[in-house]
Design a protein around this motif. Structure first.
Motif, PDB file in Angstrom:
ATOM      1  N   ARG A   1       0.839  -1.217   0.000  1.00 26.94           N
ATOM      2  CA  ARG A   1       0.000   0.000   0.000  1.00 26.94           C
ATOM      3  C   ARG A   1       0.865   1.255   0.000  1.00 26.94           C
ATOM      4  O   ARG A   1       0.566   2.240  -0.674  1.00 26.94           O
ATOM      5  CB  ARG A   1      -0.890   0.035   1.241  1.00 26.94           C
ATOM      6  CG  ARG A   1      -2.094  -0.846   1.120  1.00 26.94           C
ATOM      7  CD  ARG A   1      -3.105  -0.428   2.183  1.00 26.94           C
ATOM      8  NE  ARG A   1      -3.867  -1.587   2.603  1.00 26.94           N
ATOM      9  CZ  ARG A   1      -4.653  -1.619   3.668  1.00 26.94           C
ATOM     10  NH1 ARG A   1      -4.759  -0.558   4.448  1.00 26.94           N
ATOM     11  NH2 ARG A   1      -5.309  -2.701   3.983  1.00 26.94           N
TER      12      ARG A   1
ATOM     13  N   ALA B   1      -4.220   4.569   6.165  1.00 24.94           N
ATOM     14  CA  ALA B   1      -4.734   5.160   4.916  1.00 24.94           C
ATOM     15  C   ALA B   1      -4.818   6.687   5.037  1.00 24.94           C
ATOM     16  O   ALA B   1      -4.494   7.405   4.083  1.00 24.94           O
ATOM     17  CB  ALA B   1      -6.102   4.575   4.589  1.00 24.94           C
ATOM     18  N   ASP B   2      -5.241   7.180   6.206  1.00 23.97           N
ATOM     19  CA  ASP B   2      -5.357   8.637   6.391  1.00 23.97           C
ATOM     20  C   ASP B   2      -3.983   9.284   6.393  1.00 23.97           C
ATOM     21  O   ASP B   2      -3.773  10.352   5.808  1.00 23.97           O
ATOM     22  CB  ASP B   2      -6.090   8.952   7.701  1.00 23.97           C
ATOM     23  CG  ASP B   2      -7.530   8.454   7.654  1.00 23.97           C
ATOM     24  OD1 ASP B   2      -8.092   8.385   6.541  1.00 23.97           O
ATOM     25  OD2 ASP B   2      -8.062   8.093   8.713  1.00 23.97           O
ATOM     26  N   TRP B   3      -3.027   8.626   7.056  1.00 22.01           N
ATOM     27  CA  TRP B   3      -1.652   9.155   7.079  1.00 22.01           C
ATOM     28  C   TRP B   3      -1.075   9.173   5.667  1.00 22.01           C
ATOM     29  O   TRP B   3      -0.468  10.164   5.246  1.00 22.01           O
ATOM     30  CB  TRP B   3      -0.796   8.315   8.015  1.00 22.01           C
ATOM     31  CG  TRP B   3       0.656   8.681   8.006  1.00 22.01           C
ATOM     32  CD1 TRP B   3       1.221   9.758   8.656  1.00 22.01           C
ATOM     33  CD2 TRP B   3       1.718   8.006   7.325  1.00 22.01           C
ATOM     34  NE1 TRP B   3       2.574   9.776   8.407  1.00 22.01           N
ATOM     35  CE2 TRP B   3       2.908   8.712   7.597  1.00 22.01           C
ATOM     36  CE3 TRP B   3       1.782   6.883   6.515  1.00 22.01           C
ATOM     37  CZ2 TRP B   3       4.148   8.329   7.085  1.00 22.01           C
ATOM     38  CZ3 TRP B   3       3.014   6.484   6.008  1.00 22.01           C
ATOM     39  CH2 TRP B   3       4.179   7.209   6.286  1.00 22.01           C
ATOM     40  N   LEU B   4      -1.307   8.082   4.921  1.00 22.20           N
ATOM     41  CA  LEU B   4      -0.765   7.993   3.552  1.00 22.20           C
ATOM     42  C   LEU B   4      -1.334   9.108   2.680  1.00 22.20           C
ATOM     43  O   LEU B   4      -0.604   9.735   1.908  1.00 22.20           O
ATOM     44  CB  LEU B   4      -1.179   6.657   2.926  1.00 22.20           C
ATOM     45  CG  LEU B   4      -0.209   5.515   2.924  1.00 22.20           C
ATOM     46  CD1 LEU B   4      -0.773   4.374   2.083  1.00 22.20           C
ATOM     47  CD2 LEU B   4       1.172   5.915   2.415  1.00 22.20           C
ATOM     48  N   SER B   5      -2.629   9.353   2.821  1.00 22.61           N
ATOM     49  CA  SER B   5      -3.248  10.324   1.921  1.00 22.61           C
ATOM     50  C   SER B   5      -2.815  11.755   2.249  1.00 22.61           C
ATOM     51  O   SER B   5      -2.862  12.619   1.385  1.00 22.61           O
ATOM     52  CB  SER B   5      -4.769  10.201   1.937  1.00 22.61           C
ATOM     53  OG  SER B   5      -5.242  10.509   3.214  1.00 22.61           O
ATOM     54  N   ARG B   6      -2.363  12.001   3.469  1.00 17.24           N
ATOM     55  CA  ARG B   6      -1.951  13.377   3.780  1.00 17.24           C
ATOM     56  C   ARG B   6      -0.440  13.548   3.770  1.00 17.24           C
ATOM     57  O   ARG B   6       0.061  14.663   3.937  1.00 17.24           O
ATOM     58  CB  ARG B   6      -2.575  13.860   5.098  1.00 17.24           C
ATOM     59  CG  ARG B   6      -2.077  13.183   6.331  1.00 17.24           C
ATOM     60  CD  ARG B   6      -2.423  13.980   7.586  1.00 17.24           C
ATOM     61  NE  ARG B   6      -1.603  13.515   8.682  1.00 17.24           N
ATOM     62  CZ  ARG B   6      -2.030  12.706   9.647  1.00 17.24           C
ATOM     63  NH1 ARG B   6      -3.273  12.292   9.671  1.00 17.24           N
ATOM     64  NH2 ARG B   6      -1.201  12.326  10.594  1.00 17.24           N
ATOM     65  N   SER B   7       0.337  12.468   3.587  1.00 15.53           N
ATOM     66  CA  SER B   7       1.780  12.641   3.685  1.00 15.53           C
ATOM     67  C   SER B   7       2.455  12.479   2.329  1.00 15.53           C
ATOM     68  O   SER B   7       1.918  11.992   1.383  1.00 15.53           O
ATOM     69  CB  SER B   7       2.392  11.665   4.686  1.00 15.53           C
ATOM     70  OG  SER B   7       2.193  10.336   4.254  1.00 15.53           O
TER      71      SER B   7
ATOM     72  N   ALA C   1       0.963   3.993  -3.044  1.00 14.09           N
ATOM     73  CA  ALA C   1       0.628   5.397  -2.814  1.00 14.09           C
ATOM     74  C   ALA C   1       1.751   6.325  -3.278  1.00 14.09           C
ATOM     75  O   ALA C   1       1.513   7.459  -3.683  1.00 14.09           O
ATOM     76  CB  ALA C   1       0.336   5.621  -1.334  1.00 14.09           C
ATOM     77  N   LYS C   2       2.990   5.827  -3.214  1.00 16.25           N
ATOM     78  CA  LYS C   2       4.144   6.649  -3.633  1.00 16.25           C
ATOM     79  C   LYS C   2       4.446   6.445  -5.123  1.00 16.25           C
ATOM     80  O   LYS C   2       5.471   6.913  -5.611  1.00 16.25           O
ATOM     81  CB  LYS C   2       5.397   6.279  -2.819  1.00 16.25           C
ATOM     82  CG  LYS C   2       5.245   6.441  -1.320  1.00 16.25           C
ATOM     83  CD  LYS C   2       5.242   7.885  -0.901  1.00 16.25           C
ATOM     84  CE  LYS C   2       4.783   8.017   0.531  1.00 16.25           C
ATOM     85  NZ  LYS C   2       4.313   9.345   0.904  1.00 16.25           N
TER      86      LYS C   2
END
Ligand SMILES: NC(=O)c1ccc[n+]([C@@H]2O[C@H](COP(=O)([O-])OP(=O)(O)OC[C@H]3O[C@@H](n4cnc5c(N)ncnc54)[C@H](OP(=O)(O)O)[C@@H]3O)[C@@H](O)[C@H]2O)c1
Length: 247
Positions: free
Chosen positions: A198, A241-247, A202-203
């Motif tokens: 994941r 998921a929330d951390w990934l979407s904001r970082s 995301a990256k």
């Protein structure tokens, strides 16, 4: 309270220092870059004068087996001795969930040695064991990469974001010593291969994650109990998921 955060310039330390200052505590962010070195002892006695609480969130500069063991043994011995001399009433240290199950790795043998020194000392203490930080997932991917393949065991884990670790450490730091261990984990169990998949997706990283039960995690054979907390961890609320979407 006067609180000394050793490793106060690090990932967890800098967040903890900020949180404690917002509560109006007298906080010293101590590290070699601010003139306090737990290995050489430079600045240690002066830094600890008048402190009620010491929080150890240091990490070793080298994770090579011998170097990391020497770091955590020497640093912890010096810190406990300076704390005892200064009359410190609470030694808080950050360690890792499952440390005693991960001793195939020199890093965890060093963390175990750190914990044992703390337990054997006369200074009241709380050991806080956290699961893997979300911020560490990149390092896990790097360590398991061979060409375009990332080979990892599909072991269960329950990672946590550093902000939630720092928030929990505030409560421990201003609380009474438990002379025992407190566990911290994230809100959801996930398998190690899936977590890294994941993250890379995301990256937009093209590496492929392969689940392999025989693959090692920093030299360690894992099972579903290795990295997961016991029955009663404190849970950090932030989802991956929330951390990934904001970082
Ligand atoms: N990564 C994870 O997933 C994870 C999970 C659970 C627990 N932990 C634990 O969390 C702790 C903190 O990790 P982190 O990622 O926040 O560390 P970090 O960002 O690497 O910061 C390390 C800190 O240690 C300081 N330091 C290094 N050598 C020192 C010395 N001789 N004397 C005093 N301070 C020294 C550094 O100071 P300078 O900046 O001046 O060099 C820095 O402030 C570690 O003990 C680790 O085992 C990590």
């Amino acid at each position: 309270m006067k609180i000394v955060v050793i490793g106060g310039s690090g990932l967890i330390g800098s967040k903890l220092v900020k949180n404690l200052r917002q509560l109006d505590h007298d906080v010293v962010a101590a590290s070699p870059s601010s003139g306090v070195n737990t290995i050489t002892g430079v600045g240690l006695a002066a830094g600890l004068t008048g402190a009620q609480v010491v929080v150890d969130v240091t990490n070793a500069p080298s994770w090579e087996d011998k170097a990391v063991l020497e770091f955590f043994e020497t640093s912890t011995r010096n810190l406990l001795a300076a704390g005892a001399a200064a009359g410190v009433g609470h030694h808080v240290a950050l360690s890792v969930v499952g440390t005693e199950r991960l001793l195939q790795s020199g890093y965890f043998r060093a963390k175990m040695a750190q914990e044992n020194l703390i337990k054997a000392s006369k200074v009241p203490y709380t050991i806080v064991r956290a699961t893997q930080f979300f911020e560490f997932v990149n390092g896990i991917a790097q360590s398991a990469t061979d060409g375009q393949t990332v080979r990892l065991p599909p072991a269960l884990m329950q990672p946590i974001v550093s902000d939630d670790v720092a928030a929990a450490l505030v409560d421990v730091t201003v609380g009474v010593p438990v002379n025992g261990t407190v566990e911290l984990a994230g809100p959801e169990p996930i398998r190690l291969d899936e977590l890294v998949r994941r993250f890379l997706s995301a990256k937009q990283d093209a590496r492929q994650v392969v689940a392999d039960v025989h693959a090692r995690y920093f030299g360690i054979e894992l099972n579903d109990q290795s990295l997961t907390p016991g029955d009663n961890p404190r849970i950090g609320p932030t989802h991956f998921a929330d951390w990934l979407s904001r970082s």
